[in-house]
Design an enzyme around this catalytic site. Structure first.
Site, short mmCIF file in Angstrom:
data_model
loop_
_atom_site.label_atom_id
_atom_site.label_comp_id
_atom_site.label_asym_id
_atom_site.label_seq_id
_atom_site.Cartn_x
_atom_site.Cartn_y
_atom_site.Cartn_z
N TYR A 67 0.82 -1.31 -0.02
CA TYR A 67 -0.09 -0.02 0.04
C TYR A 67 0.81 1.22 -0.15
O TYR A 67 1.85 1.28 0.66
CB TYR A 67 -0.95 0.03 1.18
N ASN B 237 -8.34 0.16 7.76
CA ASN B 237 -7.17 0.74 7.98
C ASN B 237 -6.83 0.55 9.39
O ASN B 237 -7.42 0.93 10.15
CB ASN B 237 -7.47 2.37 7.71
N ASP C 169 -3.05 5.54 -2.44
CA ASP C 169 -3.88 6.53 -1.97
C ASP C 169 -4.16 7.59 -2.93
O ASP C 169 -2.96 7.99 -3.60
CB ASP C 169 -3.14 7.32 -0.79
N ARG D 30 -13.64 5.47 -0.23
CA ARG D 30 -13.25 5.99 1.00
C ARG D 30 -14.12 6.88 1.45
O ARG D 30 -14.15 8.04 1.13
CB ARG D 30 -11.67 6.31 1.41
N HIS E 198 -7.74 4.34 -3.71
CA HIS E 198 -9.04 5.13 -3.19
C HIS E 198 -8.88 6.38 -3.16
O HIS E 198 -8.18 7.23 -3.12
CB HIS E 198 -8.84 4.55 -1.63
N CYS F 295 -5.31 13.97 7.61
CA CYS F 295 -5.43 12.47 8.00
C CYS F 295 -6.65 11.96 8.27
O CYS F 295 -7.24 12.84 8.99
CB CYS F 295 -4.15 12.23 9.04
N GLU G 18 -13.33 4.91 7.01
CA GLU G 18 -12.46 5.33 7.71
C GLU G 18 -12.81 5.66 8.88
O GLU G 18 -13.69 6.43 9.53
CB GLU G 18 -11.55 6.67 7.13
N ASP H 100 -6.21 10.55 -2.43
CA ASP H 100 -6.81 11.54 -1.64
C ASP H 100 -8.18 11.88 -2.27
O ASP H 100 -8.97 10.80 -2.21
CB ASP H 100 -5.83 12.72 -1.72
N ASP I 91 0.35 15.31 6.85
CA ASP I 91 -0.65 14.82 5.84
C ASP I 91 -1.82 15.78 5.88
O ASP I 91 -2.77 15.57 6.62
CB ASP I 91 -1.04 13.46 6.48
N GLU J 201 -11.54 9.53 -1.81
CA GLU J 201 -12.04 9.74 -0.35
C GLU J 201 -13.29 11.13 -0.68
O GLU J 201 -12.96 11.96 -1.51
CB GLU J 201 -11.45 10.35 0.97
#
Length: 302
Positions: free
Chosen positions: A40, A205, A81, A153, A108, A118, A183, A83, A54, A110
Site C-alpha cells: 500500500y 485501515n 492513496d 473511502r 482509493h 489524515c 475510515e 486523496d 498529511d 475519499e
C-alpha cells in the site's frame, strides 16, 4: 500477470489481502521480500517523505510519480492513496488514468473537502454525498482496465456519524466502486458493524494510535474484511530507528554498530544487484559485429 489482475485474483480468494504501507521503493521491496502479497502506498508517508504533514499538501503529480516508483520496484500489486481525486470529475478521470499508466493495481478516493487531512485527525469535513458519488462514478468510468480496483473511502463517520458513513459506502458500491473503505471507526463494535452492514467488500485501515481500536488480521478477516492496510508500519518504525541511531552517533561520535550492515555486497543484493550484474556480464566485452571479446582501449589511446 498485470498487477491489477493480480489484485483481483487475491480479492477472489478466501484469505484477507494484507498490504503494509510503503512510502518509497525501499519499503516496498522489503514488504515483498517479507512475503506479503500486496503493498500500500501511504499518502501520509508520501507527504512525510516530501517534508510535509498529511494535510493535503501533495499534488496529484507528486503522488502519481511516487506510486510509479514503488510499482516499478516490486512484482506484487500496489494499492495507492489518491486523496480526494484532486478536484472534480475531470481531475478524478485524469488521476485514474495516470495511476493506471504506472501499473498501479487500485486506488482509493475519499469524500473529504480539499485540502484534506489524515483520517485519524480531528477537524475533518466532508463534501455532500452527491458530490463524492459523482467522483466515484467518474473514477469507475475512467479506468481503461476493468481489473483496476476503485476503492471508495468515506470519512463521514467523524463528521456525520456511522449511519451516514455506511449509507455512503453502500451508495458508492452501487455507483460501481469495487471496495468500500469506511475510515476511522471509533470502537470495536463499529469495526465489526461495518462489514456486516456494508453490502460489498470492505477495507480496514490499521493505524496504531489512531481513532480505530486495533484488531488482529485474523479478527479482521473473521469480521468480513477483504483488505487490511497498515499505512504507518514502516514509517513509524523508520522514524524511531532514525532517532535512536542519530542520537547514539551524536553522543558517541561513532557509527552505531547496529547501523552497519554485516556485508555491503549482501545489502546491494536486497535491491537486485544480482540481476544487474548478470546484465553487465552478458553485454560487457562483446563487440558489435561478431560477438568476440572487444579489445581494451586505454583512455590515452582513445
Amino acid at each position: 500477470m498485470h498487477p491489477a489482475r493480480q489484485l483481483r485474483q487475491l480479492l477472489s480468494r478466501a484469505d484477507i489481502v494484507v498490504a503494509p504501507g510503503a512510502y518509497d521503493a525501499i519499503g516496498a521491496m522489503m514488504i515483498e521480500q517479507a512475503g506479503f502479497s500486496a503493498v500500500y502506498m501511504t499518502g501520509s508517508g508520501t507527504s512525510a517523505a516530501l517534508g510535509y504533514p498529511d494535510y493535503g499538501l501533495t499534488t496529484m503529480t507528486e503522488m502519481v510519480e511516487n506510486a510509479g516508483i514503488i510499482s516499478r520496484a516490486v512484482r506484487i500489486p500496489l494499492i495507492a492513496d489518491a486523496d480526494t481525486g484532486y478536484g472534480n470529475e475531470l481531475n478524478v478521470t485524469r488521476a485514474v488514468r495516470e495511476y493506471e499508466s504506472r501499473s498501479v493495481a487500485g486506488i482509493h478516493i475519499e469524500d473529504q473537502v480539499s485540502p484534506k487531512r489524515c483520517g485519524h485527525l480531528d477537524g475533518k469535513e466532508v463534501v455532500p454525498r452527491a458530490v463524492w458519488l459523482s467522483k466515484i462514478r467518474a473514477a469507475v468510468a475512467a479506468r481503461r482496465d476493468p481489473d483496476f480496483t476503485v476503492i471508495a473511502r468515506t470519512d463521514a463517520r467523524a463528521a456525520l456519524g456511522l449511519d451516514e458513513a455506511i449509507t455512503r459506502a453502500n451508495a458508492a458500491l452501487s455507483a460501481g466502486a469495487d471496495v468500500a473503505f469506511v475510515e476511522a471507526a471509533q470502537s470495536l463494535e463499529e469495526v465489526a458493524a461495518i462489514p456486516a452492514r456494508v453490502q460489498g467488500p470492505c477495507l480496514l485501515n490499521m493505524v496504531g494510535g489512531g481513532k480505530t481500536p486495533l484488531v488482529s488480521v485474523a479478527d479482521a478477516q473473521a469480521m468480513g474484511y477483504r483488505i487490511a492496510i497498515m499505512p504507518g508500519i514502516l514509517l513509524r518504525s523508520a522514524i524511531a530507528t532514525f532517532d535512536a541511531v542519530l542520537a547514539e552517533a551524536r553522543e558517541t561520535g561513532r557509527l552505531p554498530a547496529h547501523a552497519m550492515p554485516a556485508d555491503v555486497v549482501q545489502g546491494f543484493r536486497r535491491f537486485g544487484a544480482d540481476e544487474w550484474d548478470d546484465l553487465r556480464t552478458r553485454f560487457a566485452g562483446m563487440d558489435s559485429d561478431d560477438g568476440a571479446p572487444a579489445t581494451a582501449v586505454s583512455p590515452k589511446a582513445a
